[in-house]
Design an enzyme around this catalytic site. Structure first.
Site, short mmCIF file in Angstrom:
data_model
loop_
_atom_site.label_atom_id
_atom_site.label_comp_id
_atom_site.label_asym_id
_atom_site.label_seq_id
_atom_site.Cartn_x
_atom_site.Cartn_y
_atom_site.Cartn_z
N ASN A 18 -9.02 -2.20 12.58
CA ASN A 18 -10.57 -2.37 12.22
C ASN A 18 -10.36 -3.57 11.13
OD1 ASN A 18 -8.92 -1.54 9.77
ND2 ASN A 18 -10.24 0.26 9.48
N ASP A 68 0.78 -1.39 0.03
CA ASP A 68 -0.03 -0.08 -0.02
C ASP A 68 0.75 1.15 -0.01
OD1 ASP A 68 0.62 -0.34 2.65
OD2 ASP A 68 -1.24 -0.80 3.50
N HIS A 91 -8.64 -4.24 8.57
CA HIS A 91 -8.15 -4.07 7.35
C HIS A 91 -6.94 -4.96 6.91
CE1 HIS A 91 -5.34 -0.31 8.13
NE2 HIS A 91 -4.89 -1.42 8.40
N GLU A 132 -10.22 -0.97 3.54
CA GLU A 132 -10.90 -0.79 4.80
C GLU A 132 -12.34 -1.21 4.71
OE1 GLU A 132 -8.46 0.60 6.49
OE2 GLU A 132 -8.74 2.75 6.81
#
Ligand code: PGA
Length: 248
Positions: free
Chosen positions: A136, A67, A138, A143
């Site tokens: 979370n 990323d 991810h 996301e």
């Protein structure tokens, strides 16, 4: 999912390095995704030590960036490519031209994402992806909520990810709000996945993605259906329940 619980972060890094070394011994030119973030840093240090001792040969590896923050070029100190370079590429003497980058500074991010997916296809898919777990759920910057076939693309970070990444930026206001991420489609198709999870703050999400339902609300839960997934968690992340294979 194969679960390995280690006593501490050092044990996690050694167990992870053993797995990476096994994959690379079997496939010396493995196409490998290398996450940044705090969790895999011990793994990369361990691989670098084994390389220096002549015990690990990364000379034919084909690394892929996971990323990137949008707007930051590869030479920017704050870019995830720069982090990857410092933490793993330089210590393993992997030259930049062998790395499939996600260029956060591309004038046309959509075209850059298509080119990345094309590079993944040309490599025959990922042999191994080394991933951390977001608080979370991810993977990369996929996301929640996310579909399992979400492609490599530009995304907006959730507030939870901004908060979690603020520790690397000094304060949350400085964290970029947009990023490029390898898609769920290519990550879930990897022939092997190594998910590293460390610390008590990851315990709840770890058990959600391992024991809970497969759900777009917890992107890493899709790994329950992916081939050859190994989760290596330290005791702090897993908790005291020993319902898993333990490694020292
Ligand atoms: P961390 O990040 O390894 O720094 O905890 C993991 C992630 O957010 O994907």
């Amino acid at each position: 999912m194969h679960i390995i619980v280690t006593d501490d972060d050092d044990g996690l890094s050694r167990a992870a390095a053993d797995l990476v070394a096994r994959v690379v011994a079997a496939t010396p030119d493995a196409a490998i995704v290398l996450a940044t973030g705090a969790t895999p840093m011990g793994l990369y240090a361990e691989l670098a030590a084994r390389y220096r001792d002549g015990l690990f040969d990364p000379s034919r590896l084909r690394p892929f960036q996971l990323d990137a923050y949008l707007g930051l070029g590869p030479d920017d100190d704050r870019s995830l490519y720069r982090w990857m370079k410092t933490a793993v590429l330089d210590p393993l003497d992997i030259a930049a031209d062998r790395v499939a980058r996600l260029p956060g500074d591309a004038p046309d991010p959509d075209a850059a994402c298509r080119a990345y997916n094309e590079a993944v296809r040309a490599a025959g898919g990922f042999d191994l992806s080394v991933l951390g777990l977001g608080p979370n759920g991810h993977l990369g910057f996929n996301e929640p909520p996310v579909a399992p076939d979400a492609p490599t693309r530009a995304v907006s970070l959730t507030e939870e990810s901004v908060e979690s990444n603020a520790r690397y930026w000094g304060c949350r206001e400085r964290v970029p709000r947009r990023a490029l991420t390898a898609g769920m489609d290519v990550l879930l198709a990897a022939r092997a996945t190594l998910l590293l999870v460390s610390g008590t703050h990851k315990r709840e999400i770890l058990h959600r993605i391992v024991d809970g339902p497969v759900s777009p609300a917890a992107p890493a839960s899709y790994l329950q259906r992916a081939p050859d997934v190994t989760v290596i968690a330290d005791r702090a992340a897993w908790g005291s329940d020993a319902d898993a294979v333990s490694a020292g």
